[in-house]
Design a protein around this motif. Sequence first.
Motif, PDB file in Angstrom:
ATOM      1  N   THR A 386      16.495   6.834  -0.561  1.00 36.74           N
ATOM      2  CA  THR A 386      17.152   5.669   0.042  1.00 36.74           C
ATOM      3  C   THR A 386      16.563   5.328   1.412  1.00 36.74           C
ATOM      4  OG1 THR A 386      18.867   7.096   0.966  1.00 36.74           O
ATOM      5  CG2 THR A 386      19.332   6.064  -1.160  1.00 36.74           C
ATOM      6  N   LEU A 387      15.997   6.337   2.098  1.00 38.17           N
ATOM      7  CA  LEU A 387      15.361   6.078   3.393  1.00 38.17           C
ATOM      8  C   LEU A 387      14.006   5.390   3.217  1.00 38.17           C
ATOM      9  CD1 LEU A 387      16.039   9.500   5.174  1.00 38.17           C
ATOM     10  CD2 LEU A 387      17.283   7.355   5.501  1.00 38.17           C
ATOM     11  N   ALA A 388      13.352   5.651   2.087  1.00 35.72           N
ATOM     12  CA  ALA A 388      11.991   5.138   1.889  1.00 35.72           C
ATOM     13  C   ALA A 388      11.967   3.634   1.644  1.00 35.72           C
ATOM     14  CB  ALA A 388      11.334   5.865   0.721  1.00 35.72           C
ATOM     15  N   LYS A 389      12.981   3.107   0.956  1.00 32.30           N
ATOM     16  CA  LYS A 389      12.958   1.690   0.554  1.00 32.30           C
ATOM     17  C   LYS A 389      12.795   0.745   1.749  1.00 32.30           C
ATOM     18  CE  LYS A 389      15.421  -1.525  -2.507  1.00 32.30           C
ATOM     19  NZ  LYS A 389      15.605  -2.659  -1.590  1.00 32.30           N
ATOM     20  N   PRO A 390      13.661   0.809   2.792  1.00 36.57           N
ATOM     21  CA  PRO A 390      13.456  -0.090   3.940  1.00 36.57           C
ATOM     22  C   PRO A 390      12.156   0.192   4.693  1.00 36.57           C
ATOM     23  CG  PRO A 390      15.258   1.462   4.357  1.00 36.57           C
ATOM     24  CD  PRO A 390      14.899   1.598   2.922  1.00 36.57           C
ATOM     25  N   ALA A 391      11.692   1.455   4.655  1.00 34.66           N
ATOM     26  CA  ALA A 391      10.438   1.790   5.334  1.00 34.66           C
ATOM     27  C   ALA A 391       9.246   1.134   4.644  1.00 34.66           C
ATOM     28  CB  ALA A 391      10.257   3.302   5.380  1.00 34.66           C
ATOM     29  N   ILE A 392       9.306   1.031   3.325  1.00 39.20           N
ATOM     30  CA  ILE A 392       8.249   0.329   2.579  1.00 39.20           C
ATOM     31  C   ILE A 392       8.317  -1.158   2.873  1.00 39.20           C
ATOM     32  CG2 ILE A 392       7.494  -0.312   0.251  1.00 39.20           C
ATOM     33  CD1 ILE A 392       8.419   2.514  -0.640  1.00 39.20           C
ATOM     34  N   GLU A 393       9.528  -1.715   2.873  1.00 39.96           N
ATOM     35  CA  GLU A 393       9.701  -3.157   3.103  1.00 39.96           C
ATOM     36  C   GLU A 393       9.234  -3.565   4.496  1.00 39.96           C
ATOM     37  OE1 GLU A 393      13.842  -3.703   2.385  1.00 39.96           O
ATOM     38  OE2 GLU A 393      13.618  -3.725   0.178  1.00 39.96           O
ATOM     39  N   ALA A 394       9.417  -2.685   5.483  1.00 41.44           N
ATOM     40  CA  ALA A 394       9.017  -3.021   6.860  1.00 41.44           C
ATOM     41  C   ALA A 394       7.525  -3.280   6.965  1.00 41.44           C
ATOM     42  CB  ALA A 394       9.419  -1.892   7.809  1.00 41.44           C
ATOM     43  N   VAL A 395       6.731  -2.576   6.165  1.00 39.96           N
ATOM     44  CA  VAL A 395       5.285  -2.794   6.167  1.00 39.96           C
ATOM     45  C   VAL A 395       4.921  -3.959   5.250  1.00 39.96           C
ATOM     46  CG1 VAL A 395       3.040  -1.728   5.652  1.00 39.96           C
ATOM     47  CG2 VAL A 395       4.844  -0.370   6.727  1.00 39.96           C
ATOM     48  N   GLU A 396       5.622  -4.074   4.117  1.00 43.65           N
ATOM     49  CA  GLU A 396       5.346  -5.182   3.192  1.00 43.65           C
ATOM     50  C   GLU A 396       5.588  -6.536   3.847  1.00 43.65           C
ATOM     51  OE1 GLU A 396       6.267  -3.394  -1.274  1.00 43.65           O
ATOM     52  OE2 GLU A 396       7.930  -4.165  -0.070  1.00 43.65           O
ATOM     53  N   ASN A 397       6.663  -6.650   4.648  1.00 36.56           N
ATOM     54  CA  ASN A 397       6.980  -7.961   5.246  1.00 36.56           C
ATOM     55  C   ASN A 397       6.325  -8.197   6.601  1.00 36.56           C
ATOM     56  OD1 ASN A 397       8.535  -6.611   7.190  1.00 36.56           O
ATOM     57  ND2 ASN A 397      10.443  -6.864   6.039  1.00 36.56           N
ATOM     58  N   GLY A 398       5.516  -7.229   7.058  1.00 33.56           N
ATOM     59  CA  GLY A 398       4.741  -7.439   8.280  1.00 33.56           C
ATOM     60  C   GLY A 398       5.450  -7.059   9.565  1.00 33.56           C
ATOM     61  N   ASP A 399       6.674  -6.495   9.470  1.00 35.34           N
ATOM     62  CA  ASP A 399       7.337  -6.037  10.709  1.00 35.34           C
ATOM     63  C   ASP A 399       6.520  -4.939  11.376  1.00 35.34           C
ATOM     64  OD1 ASP A 399       9.391  -7.783  10.255  1.00 35.34           O
ATOM     65  OD2 ASP A 399      10.750  -6.301   9.382  1.00 35.34           O
ATOM     66  N   ILE A 400       5.840  -4.141  10.553  1.00 35.43           N
ATOM     67  CA  ILE A 400       4.894  -3.135  11.044  1.00 35.43           C
ATOM     68  C   ILE A 400       3.539  -3.450  10.432  1.00 35.43           C
ATOM     69  CG2 ILE A 400       4.265  -0.686  11.069  1.00 35.43           C
ATOM     70  CD1 ILE A 400       7.240  -0.030  10.757  1.00 35.43           C
ATOM     71  N   GLN A 401       2.506  -3.484  11.256  1.00 32.97           N
ATOM     72  CA  GLN A 401       1.167  -3.772  10.751  1.00 32.97           C
ATOM     73  C   GLN A 401       0.240  -2.594  11.045  1.00 32.97           C
ATOM     74  OE1 GLN A 401      -0.351  -7.588  11.880  1.00 32.97           O
ATOM     75  NE2 GLN A 401       1.498  -8.666  11.274  1.00 32.97           N
ATOM     76  N   PHE A 402      -0.543  -2.240  10.031  1.00 32.23           N
ATOM     77  CA  PHE A 402      -1.532  -1.179  10.194  1.00 32.23           C
ATOM     78  C   PHE A 402      -2.875  -1.793  10.576  1.00 32.23           C
ATOM     79  CE2 PHE A 402       1.591   1.292   8.020  1.00 32.23           C
ATOM     80  CZ  PHE A 402       1.285   2.627   8.221  1.00 32.23           C
ATOM     81  N   VAL A 403      -3.551  -1.145  11.507  1.00 33.60           N
ATOM     82  CA  VAL A 403      -4.907  -1.536  11.901  1.00 33.60           C
ATOM     83  C   VAL A 403      -5.786  -0.287  11.821  1.00 33.60           C
ATOM     84  CG1 VAL A 403      -6.375  -2.456  13.730  1.00 33.60           C
ATOM     85  CG2 VAL A 403      -4.042  -3.321  13.481  1.00 33.60           C
ATOM     86  N   PRO A 404      -6.824  -0.270  10.964  1.00 37.06           N
ATOM     87  CA  PRO A 404      -7.225  -1.285   9.984  1.00 37.06           C
ATOM     88  C   PRO A 404      -6.186  -1.407   8.852  1.00 37.06           C
ATOM     89  CG  PRO A 404      -9.017   0.262  10.434  1.00 37.06           C
ATOM     90  CD  PRO A 404      -7.787   0.858  11.029  1.00 37.06           C
ATOM     91  N   LYS A 405      -6.140  -2.583   8.243  1.00 36.05           N
ATOM     92  CA  LYS A 405      -5.108  -2.912   7.268  1.00 36.05           C
ATOM     93  C   LYS A 405      -5.174  -2.035   6.015  1.00 36.05           C
ATOM     94  CE  LYS A 405      -2.935  -6.938   5.094  1.00 36.05           C
ATOM     95  NZ  LYS A 405      -1.624  -6.686   5.718  1.00 36.05           N
ATOM     96  N   ASN A 406      -6.363  -1.533   5.681  1.00 39.65           N
ATOM     97  CA  ASN A 406      -6.492  -0.755   4.436  1.00 39.65           C
ATOM     98  C   ASN A 406      -5.639   0.514   4.438  1.00 39.65           C
ATOM     99  OD1 ASN A 406      -8.829  -0.081   6.373  1.00 39.65           O
ATOM    100  ND2 ASN A 406      -8.804   1.713   5.049  1.00 39.65           N
ATOM    101  N   TYR A 407      -5.207   0.972   5.641  1.00 42.97           N
ATOM    102  CA  TYR A 407      -4.371   2.171   5.671  1.00 42.97           C
ATOM    103  C   TYR A 407      -2.959   1.910   5.139  1.00 42.97           C
ATOM    104  CZ  TYR A 407      -7.912   4.919   8.006  1.00 42.97           C
ATOM    105  OH  TYR A 407      -9.065   5.609   8.287  1.00 42.97           O
ATOM    106  N   GLU A 408      -2.601   0.648   4.997  1.00 40.40           N
ATOM    107  CA  GLU A 408      -1.317   0.328   4.360  1.00 40.40           C
ATOM    108  C   GLU A 408      -1.280   0.893   2.938  1.00 40.40           C
ATOM    109  OE1 GLU A 408      -0.533  -3.829   4.530  1.00 40.40           O
ATOM    110  OE2 GLU A 408      -0.417  -3.889   6.723  1.00 40.40           O
ATOM    111  N   ASN A 409      -2.404   0.842   2.251  1.00 37.82           N
ATOM    112  CA  ASN A 409      -2.447   1.336   0.874  1.00 37.82           C
ATOM    113  C   ASN A 409      -2.170   2.835   0.818  1.00 37.82           C
ATOM    114  OD1 ASN A 409      -3.120  -1.239  -0.056  1.00 37.82           O
ATOM    115  ND2 ASN A 409      -5.306  -0.880   0.267  1.00 37.82           N
TER     116      ASN A 409
END
Length: 948
Positions: A386-409
């Motif tokens: 249940t903790l993971a779901k909002p954490a995934i959404e935060a990156v999916e919707n751009g609230d958190i951005q990874f630089v370089p972006k490929n680390y999102e995967n």
Amino acid sequence: MDKTYQPESIEARWYERWENDGRFAPSGKGDPFAIMIPPPNVTGSLHMGHAFQDTIMDTLIRWRRMQGRNTLWQVGTDHAGIATQMLVERKVAAEEGKTRHDLGREAFIDKVWEWKHESGGHITRQLRRMGASLDWSRERFTMDEGFYKAVQEVFVRLYEEDLVYRGKRLVNWDPTLNTAISDLEVENRDQQGQFWHFRYPLADGVTTDAGLDHLVVATTRPETLLGDSAVAVNPDDERYASLVGKFVELPLVGRRIPIVADEHADMDKGSGCVKITPAHDFNDYEVGKRAGLPLINVFSKTAHILEAAEAFDIQGRPLTDIDTSLPAAYAGLDRFAARKAIVADMEAKGLLEKTETVNNTLPYGDRSGDVIEPLLTDQWFVAVETLAKPAIEAVENGDIQFVPKNYENMYFSWMRDLQDWCISRQLWWGHRIPAWYDQEGNVYVARTEAEAREKHGIAGDVALTQDEDVLDTWFSSGLWTFGTLGWPEQTEELKTFHPSSVLVTGFDIIFFWVARMIMLTLKFTDEVPFKTVYVHGLVRDGQGQKMSKSKGNVLDPIDLIDGIDLEALVDKRTGNMMQPQKAKAIAKATRSEFPDGIEAHGTDALRYTFLSQATTGRDIKFDMGRLDGYRNFCNKLWNASRYVLMNAENEDCGREGGEVELSLADRWIEARLQQTVDQVTRAMEEFRFDHASQALYDFVWNEYCDWYLELSKPVLWDEGASEAAKRGTRRTLVRVLEAILRLAHPMMPYISEEIWQRVAPLAGTLEGDNDSLMAKAWPLADEALIDQDAIRDIEWLKGVIVAVRNIRAEMNIAPGKPLDALLTKGSEADQARLSANRLFLSKLAKLSSIEWLDDASTAPLSATQLVGDMEVLVPMADLIDKDAELARLSKEIDKQDKLIGGVEKKLANEGFVAKAPAAVIDKERGKLEEYQAARRVLVEQRDKIAAL
């Protein structure tokens, strides 16, 4: 300024002044910008990874501070449960001859705090050496009272929501330290091992389709045979389809265990049959869950064989209907001694079919050095789904951005395949789990024992005992962004600096730290912990190898700053090494790599080297050559500044008004400065520190120092130049240097501050005796100052000067010999540029004359270079002794012919080519290409001179 750049004389002085002046604290003005330092272990020393990461963070924080942001770089250290406990245990044993058990828990914890107060600040002192502008007034420790309060609060709330639970599960277990450890604390080592193939007799007279009365299973861990619960075959394996549901008799133990069908069994590997030991292997545990097998534990917590096994169901509940007896001969044996005994007994019974030597991987504890065992133990877990779901959404919707972006995967792949997180550790040093037990084993979770009694109505005469375990350090560090700011209190700092702006981290802890921070912070603050995650690569040695003490290739950043002699470096790399031969090999390699030890380079050169290598790649090969190069860059900047000061101090630099006349060179360098400011700023915004450092390097070295300073000399040193022109050039020299120092400051804080203090009064930017470059504004590019005509004209000028210099080099003419030059076949614009820049050309190209030639056909025999369509001619008459030069070149060509012939003969030798390593052959081919290229240049020179 001193004649030579001596970083050791300025660095400590400036850091002390900055810290004493409170320069690192938030200003309280501007938009907030916060970075939370990944807390280093309190036991640690600064290694190359720390130094690289801290350089990036300090560059970001200094840059944003200069941009007027309200900056906070939060400092703190991690209590490092296992590492600290080990260190203090060893200290107590050496000094008092006692164990922690001799002292008792409370007295031992007192010893740890005593050590922390006396010796725990080593890494923070080293951070200061790196110039890290952390707000030391807000330093936190994961075991300080406020942080402990946050940790307790999170644990209790998670428990109350059924997100924390206690259960018996399989974990990584360190038999030496007697604690569960995380995957990150497991070091997988490749080695050569044995693969034993055993015969398991089929029960009840059953045979295989091939008529055999046994199945063959293979294992690298025979000692786990005692805990087997089943043998698995692949459901698609026709050889064993008729046996699924039947039984084998477990050798040596006599227990009947079933044959189950599971895809974990690989039909193409060995016999296709796999022994399943759910209590001692993670893959087998998953098979056990799918097949409903019992978990049979045969190891003690020190990895010795038990007198009788322990049996549990998959939920960890004890089973009483299983025979848990074990052969008495193995009771109390260490696992590896048991292995030898079991193999010998299997062979004696005719049940050892064969033994193979294989290459495999074994997990070792990175602290203890012992082989890690998967072990079934009672632990506390976080239910992460249940903790993971909002954490995934935060990156999916751009609230958190990874630089370089490929680390999102990488982040998503981990987050979508999470297992519940084991958060308990069997240690004394750490956050003790806030749970109490009564004599029946009932658990009561609360912030204090008093709260537990009050919440659950437990009378005072009922004894309660607190859980002995502590929390995993990754659990407490998961609260870092908000726990450091005073949560659960709603402090002003929390309101101002949370969410933080950027997290700087290595890719190897995206799951262990980054993901857990996101989950826990979203849960308890309804905010993301940070808006951007900048992920950097890992620093390796020049050959791309991981730096490790066992390899003897570790570089200490402090040694690179201060220097270290060869013998001290050898001692450092081989000290305490148990294997004499290995130590000898490492000493030899070190002496070969660093025959003169390591010279001092200073902090700024090291920082600039790190920034130049901060690319988007996963590996950073640390290059000593670059470090030498950036030390030279510091020297270049220092010497250029001395030139500026010698020509500007006690002179009119235009600060008091007066007419100012700007030369072409002044307008050009100002234009290029504005373009460089824009380049560096954009690169910093994009986290391309390699691009930012390269843009500044190119401007300072190639344009300001190599060209502009030279172009300033004809104006400053020409008696015929007007005072307005000299005033304009002095003003430009000073203003551009002052802007360079602002651009350089986040990357090279020490040298930039030292020089700025001398230059700022001339530029009119020093405000009082206690002013600092740290407090100055970051430069802003001014489009109006980008004079494109000046840029084009200087590029033309440089082209002509370089052309003349090339002719000198090709014709072997002394650099100081005055030459006559002619320009021809150009445009009217070229003629106009010649008229306007005759003084610059004459001085910088060492020309006695330079004229325009309308009719190229009338040109005398000359050496020629092209600048666009225009030809630059240098008449050769009387410049060289043609015959002598031709004779010299012929000798050089003959010399190259001999070298070429020698290599060609070697490469034509079939024996050499067949036996020599590929690297040696490639080296010889490289030599051949080099000699041939040199010969071509010599022939071109000879032909040109012959034509004169």
